[in-house]
Design an enzyme around this catalytic site. Sequence first.
Site, PDB file in Angstrom:
ATOM      1  N   HIS A  76     -43.523   5.090   1.763  1.00 27.16           N
ATOM      2  CA  HIS A  76     -43.014   4.430   0.559  1.00 27.16           C
ATOM      3  C   HIS A  76     -44.143   3.741  -0.211  1.00 27.16           C
ATOM      4  CE1 HIS A  76     -38.559   4.564   1.604  1.00 27.16           C
ATOM      5  NE2 HIS A  76     -39.173   5.145   2.613  1.00 27.16           N
ATOM      6  N   ASP A 133     -39.112  -0.374  -4.818  1.00 32.97           N
ATOM      7  CA  ASP A 133     -38.697   0.787  -4.020  1.00 32.97           C
ATOM      8  C   ASP A 133     -37.175   0.905  -3.955  1.00 32.97           C
ATOM      9  OD1 ASP A 133     -39.970   2.682  -1.716  1.00 32.97           O
ATOM     10  OD2 ASP A 133     -37.961   2.002  -1.142  1.00 32.97           O
TER      11      ASP A 133
HETATM   12  O1  LIG Z   1     -51.793  11.382   9.541  1.00 26.65           O
HETATM   13  C1  LIG Z   1     -51.271  11.212   8.443  1.00 26.65           C
HETATM   14  C2  LIG Z   1     -49.864  11.153   8.275  1.00 26.65           C
HETATM   15  C3  LIG Z   1     -49.350  10.962   7.018  1.00 26.65           C
HETATM   16  N1  LIG Z   1     -50.191  10.801   5.956  1.00 26.65           N
HETATM   17  C4  LIG Z   1     -49.621  10.533   4.627  1.00 26.65           C
HETATM   18  O2  LIG Z   1     -48.487   9.693   4.793  1.00 26.65           O
HETATM   19  C5  LIG Z   1     -47.448  10.078   3.902  1.00 26.65           C
HETATM   20  C6  LIG Z   1     -46.236  10.416   4.728  1.00 26.65           C
HETATM   21  O3  LIG Z   1     -45.114  10.497   3.899  1.00 26.65           O
HETATM   22  P1  LIG Z   1     -43.951  11.575   4.131  1.00 26.65           P
HETATM   23  O4  LIG Z   1     -44.518  12.914   4.248  1.00 26.65           O
HETATM   24  O5  LIG Z   1     -42.960  11.389   3.026  1.00 26.65           O
HETATM   25  O6  LIG Z   1     -43.358  11.231   5.543  1.00 26.65           O
HETATM   26  P2  LIG Z   1     -42.788   9.853   6.204  1.00 26.65           P
HETATM   27  O7  LIG Z   1     -43.899   8.979   6.497  1.00 26.65           O
HETATM   28  O8  LIG Z   1     -41.944  10.304   7.325  1.00 26.65           O
HETATM   29  O9  LIG Z   1     -41.889   9.268   5.003  1.00 26.65           O
HETATM   30  C7  LIG Z   1     -40.653   8.561   4.951  1.00 26.65           C
HETATM   31  O10 LIG Z   1     -40.470   8.303   3.552  1.00 26.65           O
HETATM   32  C8  LIG Z   1     -40.343   9.460   2.725  1.00 26.65           C
HETATM   33  C9  LIG Z   1     -40.180   8.975   1.284  1.00 26.65           C
HETATM   34  O11 LIG Z   1     -38.962   8.327   1.093  1.00 26.65           O
HETATM   35  C10 LIG Z   1     -39.151  10.302   3.172  1.00 26.65           C
HETATM   36  O12 LIG Z   1     -39.069  11.474   2.383  1.00 26.65           O
HETATM   37  C11 LIG Z   1     -39.302  10.651   4.651  1.00 26.65           C
HETATM   38  O13 LIG Z   1     -38.191  11.392   5.091  1.00 26.65           O
HETATM   39  C12 LIG Z   1     -39.432   9.363   5.446  1.00 26.65           C
HETATM   40  O14 LIG Z   1     -39.555   9.643   6.833  1.00 26.65           O
HETATM   41  C13 LIG Z   1     -47.975  11.263   3.103  1.00 26.65           C
HETATM   42  O15 LIG Z   1     -48.486  10.787   1.876  1.00 26.65           O
HETATM   43  C14 LIG Z   1     -49.130  11.805   3.949  1.00 26.65           C
HETATM   44  O16 LIG Z   1     -50.161  12.396   3.186  1.00 26.65           O
HETATM   45  C15 LIG Z   1     -51.560  10.858   6.104  1.00 26.65           C
HETATM   46  O17 LIG Z   1     -52.307  10.721   5.116  1.00 26.65           O
HETATM   47  N2  LIG Z   1     -52.056  11.051   7.353  1.00 26.65           N
END
Ligand SMILES: O=c1ccn([C@@H]2O[C@H](COP(=O)(O)OP(=O)(O)O[C@H]3O[C@H](CO)[C@@H](O)[C@H](O)[C@H]3O)[C@@H](O)[C@H]2O)c(=O)[nH]1
Length: 470
Positions: free
Chosen positions: A25, A127
């Site tokens: 987020h 958010d």
């Molecule tokens: O090792 C890592 C892991 C993640 N990321 C970043 O972290 C973010 C992860 O976001 P996302 O892919 O949306 O996954 P979640 O962290 O699981 O996000 C939560 O929030 C999102 C936005 O609401 C929802 O769509 C998901 O279902 C919810 O689990 C992205 O920008 C990735 O590029 C990194 O840079 N490195």
Amino acid sequence: MTVNAENITPTRTHVLIFPFPAQGHMIPLFDFTHRLALRGGAALKITVLVTPKNLPFLSPLLSAGLDIEALTLPFPSHPSIPSGVENVQDLPPSGFPTMIHALGGLHAPLLSWIASHPFPPVAIVSDFFLGWTQHLGIPRVEFSPSAAVTCCILDTLWIEMPTIGDDDEIFEFTKIPNSWKYPWSQISSIYLSYVHGDPAWEFVRDSFRDNAACWGLVVNTFSDMESVYLEHLKKEMGHDRIWAVGPVLPVSEGNRGGRTSVPVDHVMSWLDARADNHVVYVCFGSQAVLTKEQTLALASALEKSGVHFVWAVKEPFEEDSTRGNILDGFEDRVAGRGLVIRGWAPQVAVLQHRAVGAFLTHCGWNSVVEAVVAGVLMLTWPMRADQYTDATLVVDELKVGVRACEGPDTVPDPDELARVFVDSVTGKQTERIRAMKLREAALDAIQERGSSVRDIDGFIEHLVSLGLKK
Ligand SMILES: O=c1ccn([C@@H]2O[C@H](COP(=O)(O)OP(=O)(O)O[C@H]3O[C@H](CO)[C@@H](O)[C@H](O)[C@H]3O)[C@@H](O)[C@H]2O)c(=O)[nH]1
């Protein structure tokens, strides 16, 4: 409070940004804030509210040389959140509603900050988990880190409150374009956990309901990808103040969302030595941690497939006998063709590398948007939250991905998954051709006269006119 009011003059429009403390987020809202500051230039003054432990995540934005300041308010203590925890990454996935409830404790401190500020913000951008910020006496703009279709689904669920059926019973969202339908087990986990009559849950419910009545809505999507859902939201909300500003991307790579656990250069040179589109990247976002059985099955699939891969492996947030990293000896067996990153990976840089052709993803919306921009074929494995919706959008509507697995506890068959990996880097999928087309549309949207840039500018104009009315 660390805000400095001296350099805020009444001729500039002051906006308050309030991210929800979870990586998935904060990352897109900080990226959007960066864009907003760049496009708004001297017209805007931006303050970003964080609690102390989240301040380090804001540092890259504060040091970007833009007119952005931090407002640091103490984290409101909550009986279900251990002292010192201020981010959902330190809680289990079920910690989201608790965090939503806890942050409601910032209502009074925020009201008094606004009331005592010499040039108070004309609007707050917060958010979609912070609907209660609707009640601060200034217009509220909801920021959705998820897809526009997810906003449609969440609004429907929390306003109509349909009765939850058995796990396999199908629920249909008849009013939403394309009549989305799912078994109940795949519907928003927060909605499924709602406890009628519990004061904390009533707060969470009201906060979601407030979203439908917000003054404006900013979504990390672009109109070519989700126009029908954006139009539906305009119709349902009864106004046009809905801006599709995505894909919001990092202006610089830096340590986005956390310090990378390996030097980015090391990963890039490893990828440099591989052929175009031949590497599969595996990562399940910032929250999900595989069970030991899932980890073994995935490792076995990667080993059997013979593909080149980068795998970002997460550890559980606390000691957990069922989850975690059990890859003893695995890295030696796949030496030369597999790179395992334990911890935070430089995801955007990896996805954008020419060698990466496919992405096994849990379909968190940020990952989807980042994969779209990279033109990478998605292999979908949704687990919870909005991820089933995102997977449906990716596979069935946009047709830029193929199904690999689904479910938080499903253990994939290693042979089948290995086949998916092999096909993803050797086959001539029509999905890859479509992924490249969608990439072009995404990049067009963020060109100077692209739809998302026009929407950001339109949003800024609305903010400035709010300031003039004061
Ligand atoms: O090792 C890592 C892991 C993640 N990321 C970043 O972290 C973010 C992860 O976001 P996302 O892919 O949306 O996954 P979640 O962290 O699981 O996000 C939560 O929030 C999102 C936005 O609401 C929802 O769509 C998901 O279902 C919810 O689990 C992205 O920008 C990735 O590029 C990194 O840079 N490195």
